[in-house]
Each structure stands twice: as structure tokens, then as C-alpha cells.
Design an enzyme around this catalytic site. Structure first.
Site, PDB file in Angstrom:
ATOM      1  N   ARG A 104      -4.446  -1.095  -8.873  1.00 54.82           N
ATOM      2  CA  ARG A 104      -3.178  -1.648  -9.255  1.00 54.82           C
ATOM      3  C   ARG A 104      -3.637  -3.378  -9.360  1.00 54.82           C
ATOM      4  NH1 ARG A 104       1.202  -1.624  -4.559  1.00 54.82           N
ATOM      5  NH2 ARG A 104      -0.043  -2.774  -3.349  1.00 54.82           N
ATOM      6  N   THR A 108       0.760  -7.468 -11.701  1.00 53.99           N
ATOM      7  CA  THR A 108       2.070  -6.854 -12.191  1.00 53.99           C
ATOM      8  C   THR A 108       2.254  -5.394 -11.353  1.00 53.99           C
ATOM      9  OG1 THR A 108       0.667  -5.123 -13.445  1.00 53.99           O
ATOM     10  CG2 THR A 108       1.277  -7.369 -14.565  1.00 53.99           C
ATOM     11  N   ASP A 200      -4.455  -2.540   3.497  1.00 58.07           N
ATOM     12  CA  ASP A 200      -5.065  -1.829   2.392  1.00 58.07           C
ATOM     13  C   ASP A 200      -5.900  -0.795   2.535  1.00 58.07           C
ATOM     14  OD1 ASP A 200      -6.059  -3.407  -0.768  1.00 58.07           O
ATOM     15  OD2 ASP A 200      -7.025  -1.763   0.337  1.00 58.07           O
ATOM     16  N   ASP A 203      -9.785  -1.141   1.506  1.00 58.47           N
ATOM     17  CA  ASP A 203     -10.474  -2.052   2.187  1.00 58.47           C
ATOM     18  C   ASP A 203     -10.633  -1.515   3.585  1.00 58.47           C
ATOM     19  OD1 ASP A 203     -10.351  -4.014   0.152  1.00 58.47           O
ATOM     20  OD2 ASP A 203      -9.047  -5.443   0.923  1.00 58.47           O
TER      21      ASP A 203
HETATM   22  C1  PRP Z   1      -4.046   1.532  -3.594  1.00 55.68           C
HETATM   23  C2  PRP Z   1      -3.685   3.070  -3.036  1.00 55.68           C
HETATM   24  C3  PRP Z   1      -3.019   3.492  -4.242  1.00 55.68           C
HETATM   25  C4  PRP Z   1      -2.114   2.468  -4.633  1.00 55.68           C
HETATM   26  C5  PRP Z   1      -0.681   2.668  -4.340  1.00 55.68           C
HETATM   27  O1  PRP Z   1      -5.061   1.467  -4.132  1.00 55.68           O
HETATM   28  O2  PRP Z   1      -4.836   3.496  -2.604  1.00 55.68           O
HETATM   29  O3  PRP Z   1      -3.927   4.081  -4.989  1.00 55.68           O
HETATM   30  O4  PRP Z   1      -2.656   1.165  -4.025  1.00 55.68           O
HETATM   31  O5  PRP Z   1       0.094   1.754  -4.715  1.00 55.68           O
HETATM   32  P1  PRP Z   1       1.039   2.043  -5.632  1.00 55.68           P
HETATM   33  O6  PRP Z   1       1.920   3.082  -5.196  1.00 55.68           O
HETATM   34  O7  PRP Z   1       1.886   0.704  -5.686  1.00 55.68           O
HETATM   35  O8  PRP Z   1       0.461   2.423  -7.090  1.00 55.68           O
HETATM   36  P2  PRP Z   1      -5.531   0.310  -4.807  1.00 55.68           P
HETATM   37  O9  PRP Z   1      -4.832  -0.232  -6.135  1.00 55.68           O
HETATM   38  O10 PRP Z   1      -5.563  -0.956  -3.709  1.00 55.68           O
HETATM   39  O11 PRP Z   1      -7.023   0.456  -5.314  1.00 55.68           O
HETATM   40  P3  PRP Z   1      -8.536   0.847  -4.408  1.00 55.68           P
HETATM   41  O12 PRP Z   1      -8.007   2.168  -3.794  1.00 55.68           O
HETATM   42  O13 PRP Z   1      -9.390   0.532  -5.262  1.00 55.68           O
HETATM   43  O14 PRP Z   1      -8.199  -0.178  -3.142  1.00 55.68           O
HETATM   44  N1  URA Z   2      -2.111   0.070  -1.259  1.00 52.21           N
HETATM   45  C1  URA Z   2      -2.695   0.055  -0.046  1.00 52.21           C
HETATM   46  O1  URA Z   2      -3.785   0.143   0.174  1.00 52.21           O
HETATM   47  N2  URA Z   2      -1.592  -0.287   1.000  1.00 52.21           N
HETATM   48  C2  URA Z   2      -0.475  -0.572   0.681  1.00 52.21           C
HETATM   49  O2  URA Z   2       0.396  -0.885   1.704  1.00 52.21           O
HETATM   50  C3  URA Z   2       0.284  -0.310  -0.480  1.00 52.21           C
HETATM   51  C4  URA Z   2      -0.719  -0.143  -1.562  1.00 52.21           C
END
Ligand code: PRP
Ligand code: URA
Length: 209
Positions: A104, A108, A200, A203
């Protein structure tokens, strides 16, 4: 309209309460999310078709059921979706695994694609997309759009925690895709994080914060 299944099984709810706790270590978080995936996989695959088979036990013939050769794939959304793969593969040892890399954009909140690698016969497979978090729904919706563009016809979405906003987006964009969650939380905060959520997910799985 797609269906939303919220898993109220005591084992899932118990493990999820520890997963949410900010004091839970990376090691414990990984173990728990994998166990939750295993339990959720059990429900997500409840509608797999069965066929009759006769098995010779040491005593007599038993009339049994086996899964009727259904071709399945699971597709984690990188990174955090990886945390759910082991649990699923433990339950379905021969399952194929495709990967979609999305993150994400922090400004944005829109998903940015950086990786897409599927089994060659993905169009013949039913796909379960896995990601711990369904927040705005942007990532899950985009991932499923990419899969449909690649020719996939049957998709389910399995997430640990969903926000109402994400469910609404999914139902708007993909009314054919059923959604499986362990919990439906209250809302998103101004940074697009699920409240109360678990923080997160990526993380916490990979120890990057
Ligand atoms: C997180 C999560 C989803 C997304 C959800 O990933 O694992 O993929 O956010 O958010 P959304 O419904 O608003 O799209 P992130 O973008 O943090 O990436 P990561 O898995 O690499 O930490
Ligand atoms: N992605 C995450 O990892 N946690 C949230 O709460 C939302 C998006």
C-alpha cells in the site's frame, strides 16, 4: 452478493486475542497466525466436492469419501500473506502456491504491484487468496482483479481481520468472491489501519518494526 463468513470457533477466537496483543513476540505471532490459518483453512474448504471410494480395512470394505481431485491454489498477497501459507499447506499438502506482491502506498493507500507469479495451470484452479488484513480492501480487490485478468474463475478471500470498509469494497468490486474472516472489526483509522486490529501484520510477522 458475496457471503461473509466470520469464524466464531473458540480456538480461533482465543488465538486471535493473543495475536492482537501488542506484547506478543514475533515468534509467538508467527506460530499463532499459522495455527489460525490452519483452522480457517478447514472451514474455507468445507465445500470441496467428494467422491465415493471403497477401502479395504483389515476387517472389511469401508465405503469412504475422498476429495474429488479438485484443483486448488492458494495465493498469498506479499508480504504478510506469507504468514498464512504454512498453515494452509499443512492442511492441503499438494496445493500449488502463487504469489502476488503488492504494497500500500502510504500516502494514497492504493496498492502498488511488484510481483505476480502463478502456477502454469492457474486458470483451471479454484483460488483462495490469503492476507491477514482486509483494511480499505484495495490490496485484496486489486489482487483478485489481476487473477481474473489472468483467467481465474473461482476465487475466495481468506483474511484474519476485516474492516467494514474492506468488506464493502470487495462486495462492490467482486460480488462473486466469498470472504472468510476470523473477526470483523469496527473501522479504519486515518492511516488506514484497522481499529482495534493488530497493527501492521507484515511488520509483526517479519519483525521489521
Ligand atoms: C497490508 C496487508 C494487506 C494490506 C491491507 O500490507 O497485509 O495486504 O495492507 O490493506 P488494504 O486493505 O487497505 O489494501 P502492506 O501494504 O502493509 O504490505 P506488507 O504485507 O508488505 O507489509
Ligand atoms: N495493513 C496492516 O498490516 N494492518 C492494518 O491494520 C491495515 C493494513
Amino acid at each position: 452478493m458475496s457471503k461473509v463468513f466470520v469464524f466464531d470457533h473458540p480456538l480461533i477466537q482465543h488465538k486471535l486475542s493473543i495475536l492482537r496483543d501488542k506484547r506478543t513476540s514475533v515468534k509467538e505471532f508467527r506460530e499463532l497466525i499459522s495455527e489460525i490459518a490452519m483452522l480457517m483453512c478447514y472451514e474455507c474448504t468445507r465445500d470441496l466436492p467428494l467422491e465415493d471410494v471403497d477401502v479395504e480395512t483389515p476387517v472389511a470394505t469401508a465405503h469412504c469419501k475422498r476429495i474429488a481431485g479438485k484443483k486448488l491454489a492458494i495465493v498469498p498477497i506479499l508480504r504478510a500473506g506469507l504468514g498464512l501459507v504454512d498453515g494452509m499447506v499443512n492442511m492441503i499438502p499438494n496445493v500449488k502456491v502463487g504469489h502476488i506482491g503488492l504494497f500500500r502506498d502510504p500516502d494514497t493507500l492504493k496498492p502498488v504491484k511488484y510481483y505476480f507469479k502463478m502456477p502454469p495451470d492457474i486458470t483451471e484452479r479454484d483460488v483462495i487468496v490469503v492476507d491477514p488484513m482486509l483494511a480499505t480492501g484495495g490490496s485484496a480487490s486489486a489482487a483478485i482483479t489481476f487473477l481474473k485478468e489472468a483467467g481465474v474463475q473461482h476465487v475466495k478471500l481468506m483474511c484474519v481481520i476485516g474492516a467494514p470498509e474492506g468488506v464493502a469494497k470487495m462486495q462492490e468490486d467482486h460480488p462473486d468472491v466469498d470472504i472468510y474472516v476470523a473477526a470483523l472489526d469496527e473501522k479504519l483509522n486515518d492511516h488506514g489501519y484497522i481499529v482495534p486490529g493488530l497493527g501492521d501484520a507484515g511488520d509483526r510477522i517479519f519483525g521489521t518494526k
